[in-house]
Structures are given as structure tokens and as C-alpha cells.
Design a protein around this motif. Structure first.
Motif, mmCIF file in Angstrom:
data_model
loop_
_atom_site.group_PDB
_atom_site.id
_atom_site.type_symbol
_atom_site.label_atom_id
_atom_site.label_comp_id
_atom_site.label_asym_id
_atom_site.label_seq_id
_atom_site.Cartn_x
_atom_site.Cartn_y
_atom_site.Cartn_z
ATOM 1 N N LEU A 103 0.843 -1.205 0.000
ATOM 2 C CA LEU A 103 0.000 0.000 0.000
ATOM 3 C C LEU A 103 0.874 1.250 0.000
ATOM 4 N N LYS A 104 1.887 1.260 0.851
ATOM 5 C CA LYS A 104 2.807 2.415 0.937
ATOM 6 C C LYS A 104 3.468 2.661 -0.413
ATOM 7 N N ASP A 105 4.079 1.607 -0.978
ATOM 8 C CA ASP A 105 4.815 1.777 -2.234
ATOM 9 C C ASP A 105 3.883 2.139 -3.389
ATOM 10 N N THR A 106 2.664 1.565 -3.386
ATOM 11 C CA THR A 106 1.716 1.839 -4.469
ATOM 12 C C THR A 106 1.264 3.293 -4.452
ATOM 13 N N VAL A 107 0.851 3.800 -3.293
ATOM 14 C CA VAL A 107 0.330 5.171 -3.248
ATOM 15 C C VAL A 107 1.431 6.180 -3.543
ATOM 16 N N HIS A 108 2.645 5.951 -3.040
ATOM 17 C CA HIS A 108 3.725 6.908 -3.315
ATOM 18 C C HIS A 108 4.156 6.857 -4.784
ATOM 19 N N ALA A 109 4.095 5.689 -5.408
ATOM 20 C CA ALA A 109 4.451 5.572 -6.838
ATOM 21 C C ALA A 109 3.419 6.286 -7.705
ATOM 22 N N ILE A 110 2.119 6.129 -7.357
ATOM 23 C CA ILE A 110 1.056 6.801 -8.127
ATOM 24 C C ILE A 110 1.231 8.321 -8.039
ATOM 25 N N ILE A 111 1.471 8.824 -6.812
ATOM 26 C CA ILE A 111 1.618 10.274 -6.619
ATOM 27 C C ILE A 111 2.821 10.791 -7.422
ATOM 28 N N LYS A 112 3.948 10.082 -7.334
ATOM 29 C CA LYS A 112 5.169 10.513 -8.026
ATOM 30 C C LYS A 112 4.921 10.550 -9.544
ATOM 31 N N ASP A 113 4.135 9.564 -10.032
ATOM 32 C CA ASP A 113 3.937 9.394 -11.477
ATOM 33 C C ASP A 113 2.837 10.313 -12.021
ATOM 34 N N GLU A 114 1.827 10.637 -11.204
ATOM 35 C CA GLU A 114 0.640 11.293 -11.756
ATOM 36 C C GLU A 114 0.395 12.703 -11.225
ATOM 37 N N LEU A 115 1.104 13.088 -10.149
ATOM 38 C CA LEU A 115 0.886 14.441 -9.604
ATOM 39 C C LEU A 115 1.931 15.393 -10.175
ATOM 40 N N LYS A 116 1.443 16.476 -10.779
ATOM 41 C CA LYS A 116 2.380 17.479 -11.302
ATOM 42 C C LYS A 116 2.863 18.339 -10.135
ATOM 43 N N GLU A 117 4.174 18.582 -10.098
ATOM 44 C CA GLU A 117 4.783 19.326 -8.990
ATOM 45 C C GLU A 117 4.147 20.695 -8.810
ATOM 46 N N ASP A 118 3.900 21.366 -9.931
ATOM 47 C CA ASP A 118 3.393 22.729 -9.745
ATOM 48 C C ASP A 118 1.927 22.716 -9.318
ATOM 49 N N PHE A 119 1.214 21.571 -9.547
ATOM 50 C CA PHE A 119 -0.160 21.503 -9.022
ATOM 51 C C PHE A 119 -0.108 21.444 -7.494
ATOM 52 N N GLU A 120 0.773 20.584 -6.948
ATOM 53 C CA GLU A 120 0.888 20.490 -5.485
ATOM 54 C C GLU A 120 1.378 21.825 -4.922
ATOM 55 N N ARG A 121 2.283 22.474 -5.634
ATOM 56 C CA ARG A 121 2.783 23.776 -5.151
ATOM 57 C C ARG A 121 1.626 24.774 -5.047
ATOM 58 N N SER A 122 0.712 24.781 -6.021
ATOM 59 C CA SER A 122 -0.393 25.751 -5.938
ATOM 60 C C SER A 122 -1.355 25.372 -4.814
ATOM 61 N N CYS A 123 -1.505 24.077 -4.528
ATOM 62 C CA CYS A 123 -2.339 23.676 -3.380
ATOM 63 C C CYS A 123 -1.693 24.140 -2.071
ATOM 64 N N GLU A 124 -0.355 23.966 -1.965
ATOM 65 C CA GLU A 124 0.352 24.397 -0.737
ATOM 66 C C GLU A 124 0.237 25.915 -0.574
ATOM 67 N N GLN A 125 0.239 26.627 -1.711
ATOM 68 C CA GLN A 125 0.126 28.093 -1.661
ATOM 69 C C GLN A 125 -1.245 28.478 -1.100
ATOM 70 N N ILE A 126 -2.289 27.800 -1.569
ATOM 71 C CA ILE A 126 -3.647 28.073 -1.065
ATOM 72 C C ILE A 126 -3.685 27.813 0.440
ATOM 73 N N LYS A 127 -3.081 26.685 0.857
ATOM 74 C CA LYS A 127 -3.088 26.333 2.289
ATOM 75 C C LYS A 127 -2.460 27.447 3.114
ATOM 76 N N GLU A 128 -1.331 28.007 2.618
ATOM 77 C CA GLU A 128 -0.619 29.069 3.374
ATOM 78 C C GLU A 128 -1.486 30.312 3.532
ATOM 79 N N THR A 129 -2.296 30.636 2.530
ATOM 80 C CA THR A 129 -3.068 31.874 2.604
ATOM 81 C C THR A 129 -4.357 31.683 3.412
ATOM 82 N N ARG A 130 -4.613 30.498 3.963
ATOM 83 C CA ARG A 130 -5.872 30.264 4.709
ATOM 84 C C ARG A 130 -5.648 30.184 6.212
#
Ligand SMILES: COC(=O)[C@H](Cc1ccco1)c1ccncc1
Length: 130
Positions: A103-130
Motif C-alpha cells: 500500500l505504501k509503495d503503491t500510493v507513493h508511486a502513483i503520486i510521483k507518477d501522476e501528480l504534477k509538482e506545480d499543481f501540489e505547489r499551488s495547493c500548498e500556496q492556497i493552504k498558506e493563505t488560509r
């Protein structure tokens, strides 16, 4: 504003897609629902922060996750709990630990393969402003 809501909506869609694939995987059946406290009365004395994939899905819908990092914190809790509660060197515990590691290896592999870095960065930016 509206762009932020569009980003968080896309985050929820991505997280549901990942979680649905984990729930469909037969190896992860034991992780799909909360451990039954009646069947396992000592579970809550050992595991301080129970978590499971159906609870993660509910938290996605209740908009509890603003970043993928927060989502991964909960999914990591699932397999960490399994390693903690099932430590014995017997086939039963070894099997659930093997599935927890998958489960650990599967979820981290999916995130690494399918999540764009700048998408997560914009989510983190939203979190900071809230
Ligand atoms: C995440 O699931 C668990 O930790 C339970 C603990 C458990 C022990 C007895 C009943 O349930 C588990 C389920 C299936 N196979 C191994 C352990």
C-alpha cells in the motif's frame, strides 16, 4: 477566489481517483474499512490514530484535504498502523505487513507518477493563505 476553488476541486477529483484504485485492489481489502473494535477489542489501546480508505474518501468529500501532503499523511497512517498492530513473526501478521508495504509503495508511486509538482505547489500556496 474562483481559481482556488477550481484547483481544490481538481485536487478532490485526483484524490478520489487514486483512493478508488486502492480500494479496488484486493490486496488492500483489510485497509478499506475501519478495524472492527468489537472483533479487535485491544486495537484502540495499541493504535492511537486509526485510519482506513473509506474514512479517507469521506474526508475528501468533506473537503478536509487542501494538499496532497495532508492526504498522504492519512494514507501513511493506515499502513503504519498495520505494521504497529501486526508485528509478530507469524504468517498472519507477515501477510498484513506485506500488504501494508505494498500500500505504501503503491500510493507513493502513483503520486510521483501522476501528480504534477506545480499543481501540489499551488495547493500548498492556497493552504498558506488560509
Ligand atoms: C488493518 O487491519 C488490521 O490491522 C487487522 C487487525 C486484526 C487482527 C485480527 C482481526 O483484525 C487485520 C486484518 C486482516 N489481517 C490481519 C490484521
Amino acid at each position: 477566489e474562483q481559481q482556488e476553488e477550481d484547483t481544490l476541486r481538481e485536487l478532490r477529483l485526483f484524490l478520489r481517483c487514486v483512493t478508488d484504485r486502492l480500494i479496488l485492489d484486493r490486496r488492500f481489502k483489510a485497509f478499506s474499512k475501519p478495524v472492527d473494535k468489537e472483533q479487535v477489542p485491544d486495537y484502540l489501546t495499541v493504535v492511537r490514530h486509526p485510519m482506513d480508505l473509506s474514512t479517507v474518501l469521506s474526508k475528501i468529500d468533506r473537503q478536509k484535504y487542501i494538499t496532497v501532503r495532508e492526504y498522504l499523511h492519512d494514507v501513511d497512517q493506515i499502513w503504519e498502523n498495520a505494521l504497529e498492530y501486526n508485528p509478530e513473526d507469524d504468517p498472519y501478521d507477515r501477510q498484513i505487513r506485506h500488504r501494508a508495504c505494498a500500500l505504501k509503495d503503491t500510493v507513493h508511486a502513483i503520486i510521483k507518477d501522476e501528480l504534477k509538482e506545480d499543481f501540489e505547489r499551488s495547493c500548498e500556496q492556497i493552504k498558506e493563505t488560509r
